[in-house]
Design an enzyme around this catalytic site. Sequence first.
Site, mmCIF file in Angstrom:
data_model
loop_
_atom_site.group_PDB
_atom_site.id
_atom_site.type_symbol
_atom_site.label_atom_id
_atom_site.label_comp_id
_atom_site.label_asym_id
_atom_site.label_seq_id
_atom_site.Cartn_x
_atom_site.Cartn_y
_atom_site.Cartn_z
ATOM 1 N N TYR A 1 -91.254 -66.377 -66.730
ATOM 2 C CA TYR A 1 -90.183 -66.427 -65.735
ATOM 3 C C TYR A 1 -88.970 -65.568 -66.169
ATOM 4 O O TYR A 1 -88.201 -65.127 -65.335
ATOM 5 C CB TYR A 1 -89.673 -67.865 -65.566
ATOM 6 C CG TYR A 1 -90.489 -68.783 -64.664
ATOM 7 C CD1 TYR A 1 -91.810 -68.504 -64.318
ATOM 8 C CD2 TYR A 1 -89.911 -69.947 -64.158
ATOM 9 C CE1 TYR A 1 -92.532 -69.361 -63.509
ATOM 10 C CE2 TYR A 1 -90.638 -70.812 -63.339
ATOM 11 C CZ TYR A 1 -91.945 -70.518 -63.022
ATOM 12 O OH TYR A 1 -92.652 -71.374 -62.211
ATOM 13 N N GLY A 2 -88.838 -65.380 -67.460
ATOM 14 C CA GLY A 2 -87.585 -64.862 -68.026
ATOM 15 C C GLY A 2 -87.227 -63.438 -67.665
ATOM 16 O O GLY A 2 -86.105 -63.008 -67.890
ATOM 17 N N CYS B 1 -87.383 -75.732 -69.607
ATOM 18 C CA CYS B 1 -87.434 -74.274 -69.561
ATOM 19 C C CYS B 1 -85.997 -73.813 -69.376
ATOM 20 O O CYS B 1 -85.345 -74.182 -68.390
ATOM 21 C CB CYS B 1 -88.299 -73.844 -68.372
ATOM 22 S SG CYS B 1 -88.241 -72.084 -67.988
ATOM 23 N N ASN B 2 -85.508 -73.047 -70.336
ATOM 24 C CA ASN B 2 -84.111 -72.616 -70.258
ATOM 25 C C ASN B 2 -83.856 -71.695 -69.069
ATOM 26 O O ASN B 2 -82.803 -71.755 -68.447
ATOM 27 C CB ASN B 2 -83.709 -71.894 -71.536
ATOM 28 C CG ASN B 2 -83.595 -72.818 -72.719
ATOM 29 O OD1 ASN B 2 -82.513 -73.225 -73.085
ATOM 30 N ND2 ASN B 2 -84.721 -73.176 -73.317
ATOM 31 N N THR B 3 -84.837 -70.843 -68.751
ATOM 32 C CA THR B 3 -84.676 -69.923 -67.624
ATOM 33 C C THR B 3 -84.532 -70.719 -66.328
ATOM 34 O O THR B 3 -83.621 -70.465 -65.526
ATOM 35 C CB THR B 3 -85.885 -68.967 -67.542
ATOM 36 O OG1 THR B 3 -85.984 -68.242 -68.768
ATOM 37 C CG2 THR B 3 -85.728 -67.992 -66.390
ATOM 38 N N CYS C 1 -84.783 -70.898 -75.546
ATOM 39 C CA CYS C 1 -86.026 -70.809 -74.775
ATOM 40 C C CYS C 1 -86.994 -71.757 -75.451
ATOM 41 O O CYS C 1 -87.123 -71.742 -76.682
ATOM 42 C CB CYS C 1 -86.553 -69.372 -74.800
ATOM 43 S SG CYS C 1 -88.215 -69.196 -74.096
ATOM 44 N N THR C 2 -87.669 -72.577 -74.665
ATOM 45 C CA THR C 2 -88.529 -73.599 -75.284
ATOM 46 C C THR C 2 -89.796 -73.032 -75.927
ATOM 47 O O THR C 2 -90.525 -73.747 -76.595
ATOM 48 C CB THR C 2 -88.909 -74.695 -74.257
ATOM 49 O OG1 THR C 2 -89.391 -74.081 -73.075
ATOM 50 C CG2 THR C 2 -87.703 -75.551 -73.928
ATOM 51 N N HIS C 3 -90.058 -71.736 -75.710
ATOM 52 C CA HIS C 3 -91.155 -71.103 -76.442
ATOM 53 C C HIS C 3 -90.764 -70.804 -77.901
ATOM 54 O O HIS C 3 -91.628 -70.744 -78.775
ATOM 55 C CB HIS C 3 -91.559 -69.777 -75.798
ATOM 56 C CG HIS C 3 -92.338 -69.911 -74.527
ATOM 57 N ND1 HIS C 3 -91.764 -70.273 -73.339
ATOM 58 C CD2 HIS C 3 -93.660 -69.717 -74.263
ATOM 59 C CE1 HIS C 3 -92.700 -70.295 -72.394
ATOM 60 N NE2 HIS C 3 -93.849 -69.965 -72.923
ATOM 61 N N GLU D 1 -97.308 -67.117 -75.700
ATOM 62 C CA GLU D 1 -98.353 -67.369 -74.702
ATOM 63 C C GLU D 1 -99.698 -66.778 -75.141
ATOM 64 O O GLU D 1 -100.750 -67.205 -74.684
ATOM 65 C CB GLU D 1 -97.943 -66.828 -73.326
ATOM 66 C CG GLU D 1 -96.770 -67.565 -72.660
ATOM 67 C CD GLU D 1 -97.133 -68.933 -72.055
ATOM 68 O OE1 GLU D 1 -98.265 -69.104 -71.598
ATOM 69 O OE2 GLU D 1 -96.262 -69.835 -72.062
#
Lengths: 254, 254
Positions: free
Chosen positions: B39-40, B71-73, B182-184, B150
């Site tokens: 999404y970012g 999700c920060n975005t 960002c949660t990733h 991912e």
Amino acid sequence: MALGIFDSGIGGLTVFKSIATRFPKLDMIYFGDTARVPYGNKSPETIVRYTLECTKHLVDNYKIDALVLACNTASSHALKTLHDEFHIPVLGVIDAGVKNAVDVSSNRKVAVIATHATIKSKSYNKVFQLMNADIDIVSLPCPLFVPLVEEALIDGDMVETIVRETLKPIKNIGIDTIILGCTHYPVLKSVIAKVIPNVNIVDSTTYIVTDVLDLNINLEESGVRKILITDESHAFNSLKNILVGDIDVEVIKL
Amino acid sequence: MALGIFDSGIGGLTVFKSIATRFPKLDMIYFGDTARVPYGNKSPETIVRYTLECTKHLVDNYKIDALVLACNTASSHALKTLHDEFHIPVLGVIDAGVKNAVDVSSNRKVAVIATHATIKSKSYNKVFQLMNADIDIVSLPCPLFVPLVEEALIDGDMVETIVRETLKPIKNIGIDTIILGCTHYPVLKSVIAKVIPNVNIVDSTTYIVTDVLDLNINLEESGVRKILITDESHAFNSLKNILVGDIDVEVIKL
């Protein structure tokens, strides 16, 4: 009537450019599914579903009389379904890449670099077999190359490191030709050539022009060009300008 | 009734894990939009539209009584719209990250690393302002970190090089704290710590637990856990197993 060109993102603009340059009067409409790129790490079902949705939009709204599937991932998984669903000629890009490689390889040792989904489909191996080309094929997925290109990260130290590390398995194994089995990869061609020098680097853009001639569509129209995208992603404009310059762009919702 | 957790992909499983560990009897359902990640780099309109679609699916089909937007975005762009559209509490992850940073920073110089879309939204700066925190903030987009995670590329030489090159602008500028916006990114925490040693590396997972307590939902249910994804992407299973182990997964079409 126009020729439609489809890609998961903006990489297919390399194919668009090749055809547009050769046929300046051909009407062309490009569709890049930038909201849902990348396709190359998705499942075959999702790749087919998304490709069908986008093609339907082109057929319903723009009356295209032929389609170039300028995405190796979509060509690997969705070509047959598109042939079954739509009553227009649909051209994939795998054949053109293979023809190019068969022509230039001297030692008959070829590497195919592509997305996970393209490699898993074995689409390149199948076309080589169909052509009875007696060639040793090594396949290598390069999952970071599409994100790099979609972010317009196309040169510099970091990009060179990523390309070098990714291509390490096909360096020094005696191949004389690399097929860029993804339409994003030609954007990284100079970095790839630097990392693996003295090999032929081929893609589908050379032979696709001949395939377009075989479509028997009207090549003498007004030379109208348009780009449709599903999202104006962060780096879209900078990369579009590098690849094809000033062309009208419309963002659509799917 | 259950707590919903939403993320663009599989990064939000870091938040899921933190909450699940703290509240073993809480029923939780995770939704990862793996077909449309990342999404970012997308436009705010598309981020809001996709987040709404996914939340609607959770509300309509699973009767969730609260949602964590992991999700920060999405938190940066869609939180207000979700509050307006749905009659359940919705918790973003920005506040939790900021609280964590305010607590641990000694010299009041903090770097926020995140996606393009989160950085552009200035959501972190706004929360720091609201808290009247007298802190110097430096923001840095890290567009390759989500594709790395991912793809389950989470260690090794290439990953370290990408992290080092990306973080160069915030090295040696006197910050004592990095917010993983960002949660990733928590998945890359050990590589980040190696590249920039001797700083606090904080994320939202510590404080989100306190925020969940404030939701006043029933924490003593059956401990049912489920994961919904929109596509079984190439690296999904290996990363899911690393992050949360054996949990039931269902692929849905949106």
